[in-house]
Design a protein around this motif. Structure first.
Motif, mmCIF file in Angstrom:
data_model
loop_
_atom_site.group_PDB
_atom_site.id
_atom_site.type_symbol
_atom_site.label_atom_id
_atom_site.label_comp_id
_atom_site.label_asym_id
_atom_site.label_seq_id
_atom_site.Cartn_x
_atom_site.Cartn_y
_atom_site.Cartn_z
ATOM 1 N N THR A 1 24.964 21.593 33.304
ATOM 2 C CA THR A 1 26.209 22.134 32.771
ATOM 3 C C THR A 1 26.051 23.548 32.225
ATOM 4 O O THR A 1 27.029 24.274 32.111
ATOM 5 N N ARG A 2 24.833 23.933 31.904
ATOM 6 C CA ARG A 2 24.626 25.275 31.355
ATOM 7 C C ARG A 2 24.762 26.363 32.409
ATOM 8 O O ARG A 2 25.353 27.406 32.141
ATOM 9 N N SER A 3 24.217 26.126 33.582
ATOM 10 C CA SER A 3 24.288 27.148 34.630
ATOM 11 C C SER A 3 25.726 27.518 34.967
ATOM 12 O O SER A 3 26.061 28.706 35.017
ATOM 13 N N PRO A 4 26.618 26.539 35.217
ATOM 14 C CA PRO A 4 28.005 26.914 35.489
ATOM 15 C C PRO A 4 28.660 27.676 34.329
ATOM 16 O O PRO A 4 29.475 28.567 34.555
ATOM 17 N N LEU A 5 28.276 27.335 33.094
ATOM 18 C CA LEU A 5 28.823 28.055 31.944
ATOM 19 C C LEU A 5 28.410 29.512 31.984
ATOM 20 O O LEU A 5 29.236 30.413 31.857
ATOM 21 N N TYR A 6 27.111 29.767 32.179
ATOM 22 C CA TYR A 6 26.612 31.142 32.211
ATOM 23 C C TYR A 6 27.185 31.910 33.399
ATOM 24 O O TYR A 6 27.545 33.084 33.277
ATOM 25 N N ILE A 7 27.280 31.241 34.538
ATOM 26 C CA ILE A 7 27.861 31.877 35.723
ATOM 27 C C ILE A 7 29.307 32.263 35.448
ATOM 28 O O ILE A 7 29.747 33.366 35.796
ATOM 29 N N SER A 8 30.058 31.387 34.801
ATOM 30 C CA SER A 8 31.458 31.678 34.490
ATOM 31 C C SER A 8 31.589 32.837 33.512
ATOM 32 O O SER A 8 32.464 33.693 33.671
ATOM 33 N N LEU A 9 30.737 32.863 32.492
ATOM 34 C CA LEU A 9 30.796 33.959 31.524
ATOM 35 C C LEU A 9 30.545 35.306 32.188
ATOM 36 O O LEU A 9 31.261 36.283 31.941
ATOM 37 N N VAL A 10 29.542 35.355 33.047
ATOM 38 C CA VAL A 10 29.216 36.611 33.724
ATOM 39 C C VAL A 10 30.306 37.004 34.712
ATOM 40 O O VAL A 10 30.797 38.132 34.703
ATOM 41 N N SER A 11 30.701 36.048 35.551
ATOM 42 C CA SER A 11 31.598 36.386 36.654
ATOM 43 C C SER A 11 33.072 36.459 36.265
ATOM 44 O O SER A 11 33.853 37.123 36.946
ATOM 45 N N GLN A 12 33.467 35.789 35.206
ATOM 46 C CA GLN A 12 34.874 35.779 34.832
ATOM 47 C C GLN A 12 35.190 36.665 33.629
ATOM 48 O O GLN A 12 36.363 36.953 33.381
ATOM 49 N N LEU A 13 34.155 37.092 32.906
ATOM 50 C CA LEU A 13 34.379 37.983 31.764
ATOM 51 C C LEU A 13 33.692 39.328 31.954
ATOM 52 O O LEU A 13 34.349 40.368 31.989
ATOM 53 N N LEU A 14 32.377 39.295 32.052
ATOM 54 C CA LEU A 14 31.625 40.547 32.072
ATOM 55 C C LEU A 14 31.949 41.422 33.277
ATOM 56 O O LEU A 14 32.209 42.621 33.117
ATOM 57 N N ILE A 15 31.937 40.871 34.462
ATOM 58 C CA ILE A 15 32.152 41.688 35.658
ATOM 59 C C ILE A 15 33.584 42.229 35.730
ATOM 60 O O ILE A 15 33.773 43.443 35.856
ATOM 61 N N PRO A 16 34.628 41.380 35.650
ATOM 62 C CA PRO A 16 35.976 41.959 35.730
ATOM 63 C C PRO A 16 36.291 42.952 34.601
ATOM 64 O O PRO A 16 36.853 44.014 34.849
ATOM 65 N N LEU A 17 35.908 42.601 33.367
ATOM 66 C CA LEU A 17 36.182 43.518 32.262
ATOM 67 C C LEU A 17 35.354 44.790 32.374
ATOM 68 O O LEU A 17 35.835 45.885 32.069
ATOM 69 N N GLY A 18 34.108 44.643 32.821
ATOM 70 C CA GLY A 18 33.262 45.819 33.020
ATOM 71 C C GLY A 18 33.815 46.732 34.094
ATOM 72 O O GLY A 18 33.854 47.964 33.924
#
Length: 95
Positions: free
Chosen positions: A27-44
């Motif tokens: 469950t941790r991997s999907p969480l980290y993947i979501s944080l990076v791909s749904q927050l960091l990348i689009p906002l960046g």
């Protein structure tokens, strides 16, 4: 609609693979993947776009699609690593 038609494919792949990972106990991997791909990348990307000019709707949608592409790619990569095979899920008996 053009952005959503492309993005829909990536979302479908990502949800299938992250669902598989979560079902096996990872469950941790999907969480980290979501944080990076749904927050960091689009906002960046939106930050970069806004600093280099005006932020247009097409650029926002491009950032979203790139985020979904990243989520699908990372999810497939993580699933293919096979680390989920060794996860033991232990449940307590119901009372």
């Amino acid at each position: 609609m053009a952005y959503l038609s492309v993005s829909g494919f990536f979302i479908t792949v990502a949800l299938s693979y992250t669902g598989g990972l979560q079902g096996t106990g990872d469950t941790r991997s999907p969480l980290y993947i979501s944080l990076v791909s749904q927050l960091l990348i689009p906002l960046g990307l939106c930050t970069v776009f806004s600093l280099t000019g005006t932020l247009e709707p097409g650029e926002i949608w491009t950032a979203i699609v790139i985020g979904h592409l990243t989520r699908a790619t990372l999810s497939v990569f993580r699933f293919r690593q096979g680390k989920w095979r060794g996860i033991k899920v232990e449940l307590e008996p119901a009372r």
